[in-house]
Scaffold this motif. Structure first.
Motif, PDB file in Angstrom:
ATOM      1  N   SER A  93     124.989  38.399  26.947  1.00 46.76           N
ATOM      2  CA  SER A  93     124.173  39.467  27.511  1.00 46.76           C
ATOM      3  C   SER A  93     122.700  39.158  27.230  1.00 46.76           C
ATOM      4  N   PRO A  94     121.807  39.469  28.153  1.00 47.51           N
ATOM      5  CA  PRO A  94     120.385  39.163  27.905  1.00 47.51           C
ATOM      6  C   PRO A  94     119.772  40.016  26.802  1.00 47.51           C
ATOM      7  N   TYR A  95     120.463  41.065  26.390  1.00 39.11           N
ATOM      8  CA  TYR A  95     119.914  41.960  25.371  1.00 39.11           C
ATOM      9  C   TYR A  95     120.609  41.798  24.016  1.00 39.11           C
ATOM     10  N   GLU A  96     121.633  40.969  23.929  1.00 38.30           N
ATOM     11  CA  GLU A  96     122.358  40.813  22.672  1.00 38.30           C
ATOM     12  C   GLU A  96     121.516  40.021  21.676  1.00 38.30           C
ATOM     13  N   ARG A  97     121.373  40.573  20.490  1.00 35.50           N
ATOM     14  CA  ARG A  97     120.576  39.939  19.449  1.00 35.50           C
ATOM     15  C   ARG A  97     121.478  39.271  18.422  1.00 35.50           C
ATOM     16  N   HIS A  98     121.171  38.014  18.121  1.00 39.55           N
ATOM     17  CA  HIS A  98     121.875  37.260  17.085  1.00 39.55           C
ATOM     18  C   HIS A  98     120.891  37.113  15.926  1.00 39.55           C
ATOM     19  N   THR A  99     120.895  38.097  15.044  1.00 37.31           N
ATOM     20  CA  THR A  99     119.872  38.147  13.994  1.00 37.31           C
ATOM     21  C   THR A  99     119.974  36.991  13.011  1.00 37.31           C
ATOM     22  N   ASP A 100     121.133  36.338  12.934  1.00 39.30           N
ATOM     23  CA  ASP A 100     121.277  35.187  12.043  1.00 39.30           C
ATOM     24  C   ASP A 100     120.744  33.905  12.669  1.00 39.30           C
ATOM     25  N   PHE A 101     120.353  33.959  13.956  1.00 34.80           N
ATOM     26  CA  PHE A 101     119.898  32.751  14.652  1.00 34.80           C
ATOM     27  C   PHE A 101     118.594  33.040  15.392  1.00 34.80           C
ATOM     28  N   ILE A 102     117.616  33.608  14.701  1.00 40.97           N
ATOM     29  CA  ILE A 102     116.317  33.901  15.299  1.00 40.97           C
ATOM     30  C   ILE A 102     115.562  32.595  15.537  1.00 40.97           C
ATOM     31  N   ARG A 103     115.094  32.412  16.764  1.00 41.13           N
ATOM     32  CA  ARG A 103     114.358  31.212  17.168  1.00 41.13           C
ATOM     33  C   ARG A 103     115.130  29.948  16.794  1.00 41.13           C
TER      34      ARG A 103
END
Length: 392
Positions: free
Chosen positions: A80-90
Motif C-alpha cells: 500500500s502506498p501509505y503503509e509505513r515500515h518503521t523498522d526500514f526508514i530510508r
C-alpha cells in the motif's frame, strides 16, 4: 499509363502516394495496389505513414501499456502506498537474487539488518544472507479498495513471509518507493489528459470562432492571448494555486490544479485553430454549407475542425507533457497536490534538500518516469505530426 510493380504485402505504398492522381480516362485500369492507395481514407494513409516511424510506434505502445497499468495499480503495487515500515526508514533498494551460494533458488530477497552511524546520523543497512525470502507471485498481501469501491488483497508480487521487498527503497516514513511510484502514475498521467481536454475545449471554441468570424472578435481574442502568453507561467501557477483554500479535499485540489493547467495552455491551440480556419473558411465546401443554411457551430465543428483534426491530435500529444511537468513542478514546490494524494511531484517534494539526496539518492527516482514519459510523448507527437499530412 505505365503499370508499376506491386510493393511487398503490407507495405505503406508511399511511392504510389506521391504520384499524380489517377486519370479515370486513361486507357489502362488501375492496379489493385493503386486502387488501394487512391481509395484509402485519410486515417488509413495516416496509419501507413505513422507505422514507418518506428520510435513513435514504440513510444505509443509504451504509453498505451503505461495508461493501461494505472487501471490496475492496486494489483501491480506490492505494498500500500501509505503503509509505513518503521523498522526500514530510508532503506536502500533491495536486489532480487536467483542463486544462493551457487545453488539456484529462484527469485528471492535477503533479509535486512542495520546499525546506526552516529557520524552521519543515519542507518546503514546490510543484507543478511542467512535469511532468504522467496518472492511470491499472484499472492495475497495488503488489502486495498480497488478504485475506492471493491475490496481486494491480490497482488502481482509479494515479499516472502516475514521478509521485505523494497526494490526502489523506502522514504523517510518507511513507505515503499516502488508502490508509491505506481500509484503516483495514476495521478500524474491522468492530470495531463484532463488538463488537455480543458485546454482543447477552450482552444477549439475560442480559436475556431475567432478564425471563422474575424473582425473585432478576432482582435479581442488575439490581445487576450498575447496577454496570457506574456505572463510567466510558473509565478502565475503559484498565484492561482495559492488561491485554492487549504480546507479543500484532495480531490478538489486535484481538479483545481487540472483546471489551472488547462486555463494556462489553451492559447497556443487557439492560435493554431484560428490560423487554420482563416485559410479554410473561404473554401467552396464551406460556402456551400452556408448557402444550404448551416449554422455557424455546424460549419465550424462539423466541416472545418474535422479537416485538420489530425494536426490537433499531434498537438495534444505535445501538450500533455507540459501538463505533467506543470503538475510535477507545482507539487515539487509544495503548492500543487498535497498528501495524502500520491503523485510523482509529491514524491519529489521530499528530494528538495540536496543533503538528503546525497545520503539517500533513491529518493530522486520518481524523476525517471517523468523523463521517460515526456520523451515518449515527444516521440509520439513527432510521428503523429509527420503522419498528419500523409499526402506530403
Amino acid at each position: 499509363m505505365t503499370s508499376q510493380p506491386l510493393p511487398p504485402s503490407g507495405a505503406p505504398l508511399d511511392h504510389f502516394v506521391d504520384r499524380a492522381p489517377f486519370d479515370p480516362n486513361a486507357s489502362e485500369p488501375m492496379t489493385k495496389a493503386q486502387e488501394r492507395v487512391y481509395l484509402a481514407s485519410q486515417l488509413t494513409l495516416m496509419w501507413w505513414k505513422f507505422r514507418r516511424h518506428r520510435l513513435a510506434v514504440v513510444s505509443g505502445i509504451f504509453l498505451a501499456g503505461l495508461y493501461a497499468s494505472i487501471l490496475i495499480c492496486e494489483f501491480l503495487a506490492p505494498y500500500s502506498p501509505y503503509e509505513r515500515h518503521t523498522d526500514f526508514i530510508r532503506s536502500p533498494p533491495q536486489a532480487i537474487h536467483l542463486f544462493h551460494e551457487g545453488r539456484f533458488v529462484g527469485p528471492f530477497t535477503y533479509g535486512l539488518s542495520y546499525k546506526l552511524d552516529m557520524d552521519k546520523l543515519r542507518r546503514d543497512y546490510t543484507e543478511d544472507t542467512s535469511r532468504i525470502y522467496p518472492v511470491r507471485f499472484l499472492c495475497r498481501g495488503d488489502t486495498y479498495q480497488f478504485w475506492g469501491f471493491i475490496e481486494g488483497d491480490l497482488h502481482l508480487m509479494c515479499p516472502g513471509e516475514g521478509g521485505t521487498m523494497f526494490l526502489l527503497g523506502t522514504d523517510r516514513l518507511g513507505r515503499d518507493m516502488l508502490s508509491r511510484m505506481i500509484y503516483g502514475a495514476r495521478i500524474s498521467l491522468t492530470i495531463g489528459l484532463i488538463g488537455v481536454s480543458v485546454s482543447f475545449g477552450l482552444g477549439i471554441v475560442i480559436g475556431g470562432l475567432a478564425g471563422y468570424y474575424g473582425g473585432w472578435f478576432d482582435l479581442v481574442v488575439q490581445r487576450v492571448i498575447e496577454v496570457v502568453q506574456s505572463l510567466p507561467h510558473i509565478p502565475l501557477w503559484l498565484a492561482l494555486s495559492a488561491v485554492m483554500p487549504p480546507t479543500w479535499s484532495p480531490i478538489l485540489v486535484y481538479f483545481g490544479i487540472t483546471i489551472i493547467l488547462g486555463l494556462m495552455d489553451w492559447t497556443g491551440l487557439a492560435r493554431a485553430v484560428r490560423s487554420k480556419l482563416l485559410s479554410l473558411r473561404e473554401d467552396d465546401y464551406v460556402v456551400a454549407a452556408q448557402l444550404m443554411g448551416a449554422r455557424t457551430p455546424r460549419v465550424v465543428f462539423r466541416h472545418l475542425v474535422p479537416g485538420f483534426m489530425s494536426h490537433l491530435i499531434a498537438m495534444a500529444t505535445i501538450a500533455i507533457p507540459s501538463m505533467i511537468l506543470g503538475e510535477t513542478a507545482l507539487s515539487f514546490l509544495g503548492l500543487g497536490l498535497r498528501p495524502p494524494i500520491t503523485s510523482w511531484g509529491v514524491m519529489l517534494n521530499e528530494a528538495q534538500n540536496i543533503n538528503i539526496v546525497v545520503l539517500y539518492p533513491w529518493l530522486i527516482l520518481p524523476v525517471v518516469p517523468v523523463i521517460i514519459v515526456i520523451l515518449a510523448f515527444n516521440f509520439l507527437g513527432d510521428g503523429l505530426r509527420d503522419a498528419a499530412d500523409p499526402y506530403r
